[in-house]
Design an enzyme around this catalytic site. Structure first.
Site: not given
Lengths: 149, 458
Positions: A64-67, B457
């Protein structure tokens, strides 16, 4: 939290080709940036920077890549099922073939954790992961993820 | 991670050796078949003959799939081109190039490497970094190694414990009892070539090289407690007027007006050229191995001989000769690690290996999590690292003694809100702490994991 509130049917993708993690993330970021009318670089930089601090590979072949993205007003997701699993430096060392890219408004606080938790819950659920892997096409993939919650 | 290294010379080979030993997938490219052969024979890495700036060569070497390119050939232009080609044609995410020529590094042209320019993420300039290392060593003559962390708040110094070192045979535990207000932690001991992570019951033996982490303000006191307080350097003789020699002489002129410098340079043309660039430094033309010339340079009254020629053997012999003729200390540039075992018998007080400096810089970018700085010591046996503890990282909130991953690791200092804290087993790391620690190479992965943020995070 309904995943369908931040994942549109056209953003569920099957048979995505990627040689490695960095290129996949750049590719998905570019796609997200296009549909949100954002700068491509801005999105991919944030995603890659977050990934450097610790992989978002949650185990079981999912990531789950997130930003948080300044200028974004509501959560936005892309779900990609890869044709071939790739190395993701995941927590369990397994290669990844299901990737949920998640972009959230820069200002959101408690809310973004709920969105992330909803996706994490779905992708840690063995039957859901199996349904995602066995979906015939993009519509089936979308149905499998949105019926998860 | 998949890493492509262009250039299989000393530096490229060293980087490939370290990265492949850590389980990375490493490919080297070099124009010289003999160097390529050596890599294929000795390392767990692939190597190809070819020009690293050529797109077809890069493609064949797997540039399309690699995570990082490190271009360290002998030629700046090849390195810059290789990095740019890798970025433009193969979307390689991280591009590192070694650039030596000062004109490219001039602040005026800083835009050259930016995203809109050649798009190179990290420029490594070994000459400048080696020069800075020489200057740091000269400023602290009692230490054979000297690096700073946390914006200068913390220093790590390497000290040799001779027979006259007052704390020999003292258990480390007693050291803190004897000097309760000395905020210094011995993080590593090198004994007969082997690196030991010391515990409080261990003691320091004669001949040990110890690495001590201490707040910057306590460096002088730490040195005197270990019997290494030395007068500041006043007279320096430099052997070799190449890029590093010139850089050091120039900076000494600029920074420490009190230091008197003489340079010995073998080439007449070069000697004349550098004389034009220097104001107070005396430039002598001739061999650094000539006793007569060394005497002319007043070597007997020199505090330090600094040997910086591009020939290891000349450097080692020049240091030995200079010490015999009365120089108080010697500082020797050694490129090859093959001399490590004989260097002590030549009475060399301190050595500088450009390869380790470059490898340290590269490792900083390979390390995951929030690793801010890496200093490789003991011929690559271990690393002094600085890391930032972010929210959700496993190291946060637990007492150091309760973290099994810290076995084989020693925490030297914590910087919290600008204040330096000397840790003990009960110390808990807080969010935003900067942690300076030593890890043996086989424990580096555990350290990375401790500083790696969790999924929640942002």
């Amino acid at each position: 939290m309904q995943i369908s509130t931040f994942l549109a049917p056209e953003n569920a993708l099957v048979d995505v080709e990627a040689s490695d993690k960095a290129r996949l993330l750049t590719e998905l970021s570019a796609r997200a940036a296009r549909s949100l009318s954002l700068e491509h670089e801005q999105v991919s930089q944030e995603i890659l920077r977050r990934e450097e601090l610790g992989s978002t590979g949650v185990g079981g072949g999912a990531a789950i890549p997130h930003a948080r993205i300044p200028g974004l007003t509501s959560p936005f997701g892309i779900l990609a099922r890869l044709r071939k699993p790739i190395d993701f430096d995941a927590i369990d060392g397994k290669r990844v073939d299901v990737v949920f890219l998640l972009l959230l408004p820069a200002s959101s606080t408690g809310y973004h954790l709920k969105v992330l938790a909803a996706v994490a819950r779905a992708l840690r659920n063995e039957p859901v992961l199996s349904a995602l892997r066995h979906a015939e096409d993009a519509a089936g993939l979308y149905a499998a993820i949105t019926s998860a919650t | 991670m998949k890493v492509l290294v262009c250039g299989a010379g000393q530096v490229g080979y060293g980087i490939a050796e370290q990265l492949s030993a850590e389980g990375n997938d490493v490919t080297l490219i070099d124009v010289r078949p003999d160097l390529v052969q050596k890599v294929n024979d000795t390392l767990e890495a692939r190597a190809y003959v070819g020009n690293g700036a050529h797109p077809d060569v890069l493609e064949r070497a797997g540039a399309r799939e690699c995570d990082m390119i490190i271009a360290v050939t002998l030629h700046d232009e090849v390195n810059m081109m290789a990095a740019q080609v890798a970025g433009t044609l193969f979307d390689v995410p991280t591009k590192i190039a070694r650039v030596r020529s000062q004109t490219y590094l001039n602040k005026e042209w800083a835009k050259l490497f930016s995203r809109g320019g050649m798009g190179i993420d990290v420029i490594i300039s070994p000459e400048r970094e080696v020069g800075e290392m020489v200057l740091r060593r000269l400023s602290l003559p009692g230490a054979f190694d000297n690096v700073s962390f946390a914006e200068g708040a913390v220093a790590s110094i390497g000290l040799t414990c001779d027979s006259d070192c007052p704390v020999i045979d003292t258990p480390l535990r007693q050291l803190s009892e004897l000097f309760p207000d000395l905020p210094a932690v011995v993080v590593a001991v090198q004994r007969r070539g082997e690196i030991i992570v010391p515990h409080s019951d261990d003691h320091i033996a004669e001949g040990d090289d110890v690495y001590v982490v201490t707040p910057a303000g306590q460096v002088a006191r730490t040195l005197s407690i270990f019997g290494q307080a030395e007068a500041p350097t006043r007279r320096v003789v430099i052997a070799g007027g190449g890029n590093i020699g010139l850089y050091v002489a120039r900076e000494l002129e600029r920074r420490h007006t009190g230091v008197r410098v003489k340079i010995i340079e073998a080439s007449r043309g070069r000697a004349e050229e550098i004389a034009d660039h220097l104001e107070r430094t005396v430039v002598l033309h001739g061999s650094a191995l000539s006793e007569e010339l060394l005497r002319e340079a007043e070597i007997a009254s020199a505090d330090t001989i600094v040997a910086l020629t591009n020939d290891d053997q000349v450097n080692i012999l020049a240091c030995a000769l200079a010490k015999q003729l009365g120089a108080a200390r010697s500082l020797c540039l050694v490129n090859s690690s093959g001399y490590a075992s004989v260097i002590r018998s030549f009475d060399i007080d301190s050595e500088i290996n450009p390869r380790f400096i470059t490898v340290s810089r590269v490792l900083q970018h390979v390390r995951r999590g929030r690793i801010i700085a890496v200093h490789s010591i003991g011929s690559g046996a271990g690393e002094i690292m600085e890391a930032e503890a972010l929210e959700t990282a496993p190291i946060v909130g637990k007492a150091l003694k309760d973290l099994p991953q810290l076995k084989g690791v020693r925490v030297g200092a914590i910087v919290r809100g600008g204040k330096v804290i000397v840790p003990d087993g009960d110390t808990q790391i807080q969010v935003k702490d900067r942690v300076i620690l030593f890890a043996r190479t086989d424990n580096v992965r555990d350290v990375e994991q401790l500083f790696r943020v969790s999924i929640e995070f942002f």
